[in-house]
Design an enzyme around this catalytic site. Structure first.
Site, mmCIF file in Angstrom:
data_model
loop_
_atom_site.group_PDB
_atom_site.id
_atom_site.type_symbol
_atom_site.label_atom_id
_atom_site.label_comp_id
_atom_site.label_asym_id
_atom_site.label_seq_id
_atom_site.Cartn_x
_atom_site.Cartn_y
_atom_site.Cartn_z
ATOM 1 C CB SER A 1 -0.966 -0.029 1.184
ATOM 2 O OG SER A 1 -1.879 1.031 1.134
ATOM 3 C CG ASP B 1 -2.936 3.626 -1.645
ATOM 4 O OD1 ASP B 1 -3.639 3.518 -2.671
ATOM 5 O OD2 ASP B 1 -3.027 2.846 -0.686
ATOM 6 C CG ASP C 1 -3.137 -1.106 -2.549
ATOM 7 O OD1 ASP C 1 -2.985 0.004 -1.999
ATOM 8 O OD2 ASP C 1 -3.860 -1.998 -2.085
ATOM 9 C CG ASP D 1 -6.344 0.369 -0.688
ATOM 10 O OD1 ASP D 1 -5.459 1.246 -0.655
ATOM 11 O OD2 ASP D 1 -6.389 -0.574 0.133
#
Length: 470
Positions: free
Chosen positions: A102, A238, A240, A242
């Site tokens: 992340s 960010d 990834d 999400d």
């Protein structure tokens, strides 16, 4: 000792503790838990995706190898946003593993696990950990991994199909691409929705963008890009995808909880589920009938959404801006399917669509929420052996806590639901909690104005730093 542990969303730790055998063993433990819990799909398919950090390709290969050795059909989705992977896994009724750290630095990485019906629960985490500790033996090989394609197109189609090709017509949007796995997805989606996207600052190394604790260099870039007035907004995510990042036409970052609130309004939701770290102003939103508060972490938000199901249209979000949709949404003859995992694309598009529909700038739309002032940041490299006694001292609310806050005022209330949230006599709040993803201490504040919130946050970080000797 290994640094790997389950945090607010998935298993995280140092790359050196994850790459190779550990990644394979944790994947095998996840699949063994599904078998033991009766949650394995009939097809025994598991999809593996990854973000763009340097260690992710090797770790994804480790996960695919383990899935095949354990007798599952391993499907390689390559690099794609976490919500795109989750959407496909739920559609197929397959398990999934996302290799991502992340927003944390490149020397760390992690695994996010998905059951065929969505994100794992905290109870699943316990089962996976038990299976890991018991050790796993390879079963009958499931064959070589097979490549999956077209998942990002399906992910984009879901958003464009609901909002329509003219939803963002005429908007000029800068896309801070950095190393987000969604950097091309964002650009394509905005273009298909009628906006004029312009890619900015594409990076060839991983940049840890945290949508709750912004790097000064990122803030400087955004202010610079908006200085000449050519953009209506700057957007990013960010690592990834999400967690969203959206700055208005002046280069000011819009808080994640406000992106979530605007998304809820755009979708016609009347119930919001969100952690205690989101602004207390949400309870004053006139279009909401209920605000359900949870601990930090998508598993807790999902649990809260499921508890509220059937009472209305439910949207969940975290203070980082990641939005979850609890049920199918129908609007103007279009349908948005439910997706109970954090998503960055939806709140970005919904907020821009709100501005477009109102004929207002992003800043005016945000100001119209009258949401007060809040701010957040973090102290990095604060291990649990330091943060735990610090939080215990504040939770006790005794003489030490009163002395800690003495220069800010009298303590009126102490809430220990998740971390320690202290309300002072002037109505301002300071909320400390240890991150579940990395060794750091988070600080969230609310105050009467933006300058006051910024000043209180600076004090909160410095006071904690002095106390911890950091």
């Amino acid at each position: 000792m290994s640094s790997l542990k389950f945090g607010t969303s998935g298993l995280r730790g140092l790359v050196v503790d994850l790459v190779g055998g550990p990644a394979a063993t944790w994947t095998a433990a996840f699949l063994a838990h599904l078998d033991a819990a009766g949650l394995s799909p009939a097809t025994r398919e598991v999809i593996v995706g990854q973000d763009l950090r340097s260690s992710s390709p090797q770790i994804a290969a480790d996960c695919l190898r383990a899935a095949s050795a354990w007798g599952w059909h391993a499907l390689d989705a390559g690099a794609l946003p976490t919500p795109a992977l989750a959407q496909e896994a739920i559609r197929r009724g397959a398990a999934a593993v996302m290799v991502t750290g992340s927003h944390i630095p490149d020397d760390r990485n992690g695994l996010k696990f998905y059951r065929p019906d969505g994100e794992i629960t905290k109870a699943d985490e316990t089962g996976i950990r038990a299976a890991f500790e018991a050790g796993q033996q390879a079963g009958e090989a499931g064959g070589e991994p097979r490549t999956l394609e077209g998942l990002t197109e399906t992910y984009i189609d879901r958003i464009v199909g609901f909002f329509g090709p003219e939803a963002l017509s005429g908007l000029r949007v800068g896309v801070y691409q950095q190393s987000s796995v969604a950097r091309d997805v964002l650009t394509e989606a905005l273009g298909r929705l009628g906006a004029s996207p312009e890619p900015l600052a594409r990076a060839d190394r991983f940049i840890p963008v945290d949508t709750e604790a912004h790097r000064p260099e990122d803030l400087d870039l955004i202010v610079g890009w908006t200085a000449d007035g050519r953009f209506d907004a700057i957007v990013s995510t960010d690592g990834d995808a999400d967690r969203p990042l959206l700055a208005d036409e002046r280069g000011r970052i819009v808080r994640g909880d406000l992106l979530g609130l605007l998304t809820a309004r755009r979708l016609g939701a009347d119930i919001v589920v969100t952690p205690v770290t989101s602004s207390s102003s949400l309870e004053r939103a006139p279009f909401l009938s209920q605000v359900v508060r949870t601990r930090v972490g998508s598993p807790f938000v999902i649990e809260g959404m499921e508890g509220a199901a059937g009472s209305g249209t439910v949207v969940g979000f975290e203070a980082n801006g990641g939005v979850l949709v609890g049920s199918d949404v129908e609007r103007d003859g279009r349908r948005l399917s439910a997706l109970k995992t954090r998503d960055a694309l939806l709140p970005i598009v919904a907020t821009l669509a709100e501005a477009k529909a109102a004929g207002q700038s992003v800043s005016r739309v945000v100001e119209g929420l009258e949401a007060g002032a809040a701010a957040a940041d973090r102290l990095p490299e604060i291990a649990a052996d330091k943060s735990t006694p610090f939080l215990a001292m504040l939770a006790a609310g005794g003489e030490d806590a009163r002395a800690f806050f003495a220069e800010r005022g009298t303590i009126e209330d102490v809430n220990t639901f998740d971390g320690v949230r202290t309300t002072l006599a002037d109505g301002s709040t300071v909320h400390y909690r240890a991150s579940g993803n990395a060794p750091e201490l988070r600080c969230y504040v609310e105050a009467g104005s933006e300058p006051a919130a910024a000043e209180l946050l600076a004090w909160g970080l410095e006071a904690a730093r002095r106390r911890l000797g950091a």
